[in-house]
Design an enzyme around this catalytic site. Structure first.
Site, PDB file in Angstrom:
ATOM      1  N   SER A 135       0.850  -1.179   0.000  1.00  0.00           N
ATOM      2  CA  SER A 135       0.000   0.000   0.000  1.00  0.00           C
ATOM      3  C   SER A 135       0.892   1.237   0.000  1.00  0.00           C
ATOM      4  CB  SER A 135      -0.894  -0.049   1.241  1.00  0.00           C
ATOM      5  OG  SER A 135      -1.626   1.132   1.366  1.00  0.00           O
ATOM      6  N   LYS A 161      -1.083  -0.825  -4.402  1.00  0.00           N
ATOM      7  CA  LYS A 161      -2.322  -0.103  -4.038  1.00  0.00           C
ATOM      8  C   LYS A 161      -1.937   1.348  -3.776  1.00  0.00           C
ATOM      9  CE  LYS A 161      -4.878  -0.046   0.381  1.00  0.00           C
ATOM     10  NZ  LYS A 161      -5.644  -0.898   1.313  1.00  0.00           N
ATOM     11  N   LEU A 162      -2.613   2.257  -4.462  1.00  0.00           N
ATOM     12  CA  LEU A 162      -2.344   3.680  -4.256  1.00  0.00           C
ATOM     13  C   LEU A 162      -3.437   4.260  -3.383  1.00  0.00           C
ATOM     14  CD1 LEU A 162      -1.503   4.882  -7.901  1.00  0.00           C
ATOM     15  CD2 LEU A 162       0.068   3.979  -6.159  1.00  0.00           C
ATOM     16  N   LYS A 163      -3.032   4.976  -2.358  1.00  0.00           N
ATOM     17  CA  LYS A 163      -3.994   5.734  -1.561  1.00  0.00           C
ATOM     18  C   LYS A 163      -4.410   6.943  -2.380  1.00  0.00           C
ATOM     19  CE  LYS A 163      -4.106   3.544   2.384  1.00  0.00           C
ATOM     20  NZ  LYS A 163      -5.377   3.052   2.922  1.00  0.00           N
ATOM     21  N   ASP A 189      -7.282   3.067  -3.061  1.00  0.00           N
ATOM     22  CA  ASP A 189      -8.013   3.048  -1.783  1.00  0.00           C
ATOM     23  C   ASP A 189      -8.285   4.482  -1.351  1.00  0.00           C
ATOM     24  OD1 ASP A 189      -9.026   2.652   0.730  1.00  0.00           O
ATOM     25  OD2 ASP A 189      -7.227   1.731   1.576  1.00  0.00           O
ATOM     26  N   ASN A 191     -10.358   5.351   1.372  1.00  0.00           N
ATOM     27  CA  ASN A 191     -10.672   5.507   2.797  1.00  0.00           C
ATOM     28  C   ASN A 191     -11.818   6.503   3.023  1.00  0.00           C
ATOM     29  OD1 ASN A 191      -7.332   4.910   3.243  1.00  0.00           O
ATOM     30  ND2 ASN A 191      -8.783   3.770   4.487  1.00  0.00           N
ATOM     31  N   GLU A 214     -11.222   0.821  -3.554  1.00  0.00           N
ATOM     32  CA  GLU A 214     -11.583   0.422  -2.198  1.00  0.00           C
ATOM     33  C   GLU A 214     -12.238   1.586  -1.454  1.00  0.00           C
ATOM     34  OE1 GLU A 214      -8.128  -1.108  -0.221  1.00  0.00           O
ATOM     35  OE2 GLU A 214      -9.169  -1.375   1.678  1.00  0.00           O
ATOM     36  N   ASP A 239     -14.127  -1.994   2.583  1.00  0.00           N
ATOM     37  CA  ASP A 239     -13.253  -2.270   3.729  1.00  0.00           C
ATOM     38  C   ASP A 239     -13.984  -1.792   4.982  1.00  0.00           C
ATOM     39  OD1 ASP A 239     -11.341  -2.291   5.713  1.00  0.00           O
ATOM     40  OD2 ASP A 239     -10.065  -0.757   4.836  1.00  0.00           O
ATOM     41  N   LYS A 263     -10.362  -7.380   7.180  1.00  0.00           N
ATOM     42  CA  LYS A 263      -9.392  -6.913   8.179  1.00  0.00           C
ATOM     43  C   LYS A 263      -9.746  -7.567   9.513  1.00  0.00           C
ATOM     44  CE  LYS A 263      -7.452  -2.669   6.550  1.00  0.00           C
ATOM     45  NZ  LYS A 263      -8.170  -1.397   6.538  1.00  0.00           N
ATOM     46  N   GLY A 291      -4.495  -4.796   5.822  1.00  0.00           N
ATOM     47  CA  GLY A 291      -3.464  -4.596   6.838  1.00  0.00           C
ATOM     48  C   GLY A 291      -3.677  -3.283   7.555  1.00  0.00           C
TER      49      GLY A 291
HETATM   50  O1  NPG Z   1       0.216  -2.615   4.735  1.00  0.00           O
HETATM   51  O2  NPG Z   1      -0.565  -2.728   6.758  1.00  0.00           O
HETATM   52  C1  NPG Z   1      -0.479  -2.182   5.652  1.00  0.00           C
HETATM   53  C2  NPG Z   1      -1.236  -0.934   5.401  1.00  0.00           C
HETATM   54  C3  NPG Z   1      -2.306  -1.158   4.412  1.00  0.00           C
HETATM   55  O3  NPG Z   1      -3.212   0.799   3.445  1.00  0.00           O
HETATM   56  C4  NPG Z   1      -3.230   0.003   4.368  1.00  0.00           C
HETATM   57  N1  NPG Z   1      -4.031   0.140   5.388  1.00  0.00           N
HETATM   58  O4  NPG Z   1      -7.094   1.752   4.964  1.00  0.00           O
HETATM   59  O5  NPG Z   1      -6.402  -0.199   4.488  1.00  0.00           O
HETATM   60  C5  NPG Z   1      -6.225   0.912   4.982  1.00  0.00           C
HETATM   61  C6  NPG Z   1      -4.876   1.259   5.546  1.00  0.00           C
HETATM   62  C7  NPG Z   1      -4.803   1.610   6.980  1.00  0.00           C
HETATM   63  C8  NPG Z   1      -3.572   1.700   7.563  1.00  0.00           C
HETATM   64  C9  NPG Z   1      -5.901   1.824   7.725  1.00  0.00           C
HETATM   65  C10 NPG Z   1      -3.445   2.000   8.880  1.00  0.00           C
HETATM   66  C11 NPG Z   1      -5.769   2.128   9.054  1.00  0.00           C
HETATM   67  C12 NPG Z   1      -4.548   2.197   9.606  1.00  0.00           C
END
Ligand code: NPG
Length: 368
Positions: A135, A161-163, A189, A191, A214, A239, A263, A291
């Site tokens: 990510s 995966k690009l935020k 993703d 969020n 996502e 998610d 998750k 994750g």
């Molecule tokens: O590789 O653990 C990892 C991070 C993956 O992008 C990732 N997690 O929204 O999925 C998510 C995001 C996240 C990270 C969400 C930390 C909450 C806390």
């Protein structure tokens, strides 16, 4: 089993690089660990709650408080305890799935260590290694992003995966496609950073052949996701909205998701995570393991979940080095784009005593 006591331990690990999402920037991982002690064995669980309630309502101090005040006492009072009983014993206390997951995982770990069985076997894993994605956080510039992606692809990650967030979506996706080609497995993703009014903008991602988008909309906007899914070509993955097997079944039925990110640390634990997996598999919906910047302890169990037959897409199960210079356990190392599924009893990994000592900020022992 019977619990003789539970330790809540706060550890702090610096991240190798800041991780920026649409909801904030993480620079250190402030982790709450749960260690249960039984007559037969000890077990570990990692709470995925972040320091602040920006991703979800839970936060690390709140999780510690609810564990101390309600959840741990509910288990200490039980004359007989198995991991399968934990969810029922904790059910009177609403919500707090991250705190519950950490406690159930610790009990399951103790139970499996005592029985000499691995998480992988217990959950129904069918692979000995799992393909891994990574990510990639939001960056200040496209060149900086391309450098980061270059590095991850060179390390062997099999999916990127690009935020994204409004103002950082089409441009970075186009740049990654132009530089690395159409073969790279690519997904985004958000969020929850968009609304249905952004459907046209999100449709601009259609030409890039993404695996999925996502959680574009608010976690409660399941119908909005169904509406969006009808308007864009990129498969919608949920998610934050998937909090249980029941919400997963409803989201699938409503047409709100074509893919599910599971998750375990957010849905109440690995037993509920497996049920979500089963619901997805029964509907032919691809799933993958998400994750939350876990240490090696949480990662070990995530990798076991990622080895289930319905987890058909690479997960956010990256190697230890993606997150930490020094992990709490022996590091998870990427080989050929894969991580090996731990096979030892329970989690199959242990905290390294020296690292645990050096990173611990506080401990709290709770007994009956
Ligand atoms: O590789 O653990 C990892 C991070 C993956 O992008 C990732 N997690 O929204 O999925 C998510 C995001 C996240 C990270 C969400 C930390 C909450 C806390």
């Amino acid at each position: 089993m019977r619990l003789s006591g539970v330790e809540l331990r706060r550890v702090e690990l610096p991240l190798v690089a800041p991780f920026r999402t649409s909801f904030g920037t993480e620079t250190v991982r402030d982790v709450l660990l749960v260690r249960v002690v039984t007559g037969a064995a000890e077990g570990w669980g990692e709470c995925v709650a972040l320091a602040d309630p920006l991703y979800s309502p839970e936060y690390v101090e709140g999780a510690a408080d609810v564990l101390r005040r309600y959840l741990v006492p509910a288990l200490l009072g039980a004359p007989r305890l198995t991991a399968a009983m934990v969810a029922g014993l904790l059910a009177p206390y609403k919500g707090h799935r991250m705190a519950k997951a950490a406690l159930e995982t610790a009990v399951l770990d103790a139970e499996l260590r005592a029985a000499g069985r691995s998480f992988a076997r217990e959950l129904g894993a069918v692979r000995e290694r799992v393909p891994c994605g990574v990510s990639v956080g939001i960056m200040d510039s496209v060149p900086e992003l391309l450098d980061a992606v270059t590095g991850y692809l060179a390390e062997g990650y099999l999916r990127i995966k690009l935020k994204i967030e409004p103002g950082w979506d089409v441009e970075p996706v186009r740049a990654v496609r132009e530089r690395f080609g159409d073969e790279v497995l690519l997904q985004v993703d958000a969020n929850t950073a968009y609304t249905l009014a952004d459907a046209r903008q999100l449709g601009r991602l259609d030409p890039f052949g993404l695996l999925l988008i996502e959680q574009p909309l608010d976690e409660e906007d399941v119908l909005g996701h169904a509406e969006l899914a009808a308007r864009i070509a990129t498969p919608v993955c949920l998610d934050e909205s998937i909090t249980s097997a029941r919400t997963a079944a409803a989201a699938i039925r409503l047409g709100a998701c074509a893919v599910i990110n599971i998750k375990p640390g957010r849905v109440g634990g690995y037993l509920e995570a497996r049920r979500i997996h089963d619901v997805a598999a029964a509907h032919g919906i691809p799933a993958w393991c998400g994750g939350m910047l876990e240490t090696g302890l949480g990662r070990a169990a995530n990798v076991a979940l990622a080895a289930l037959p319905g987890c058909t897409l690479p997960g956010d199960t990256s190697a230890s080095g993606r997150y930490f210079a020094t992990d709490l356990t022996e590091p998870f190392v990427l080989r050929d784009g894969h991580l090996a599924v731990p096979q030892g009893p329970g989690l199959g990994v242990d905290p390294l005593p020296g690292v645990l000592r050096e990173t611990t900020k506080a401990t709290d022992w709770i007994s009956g």
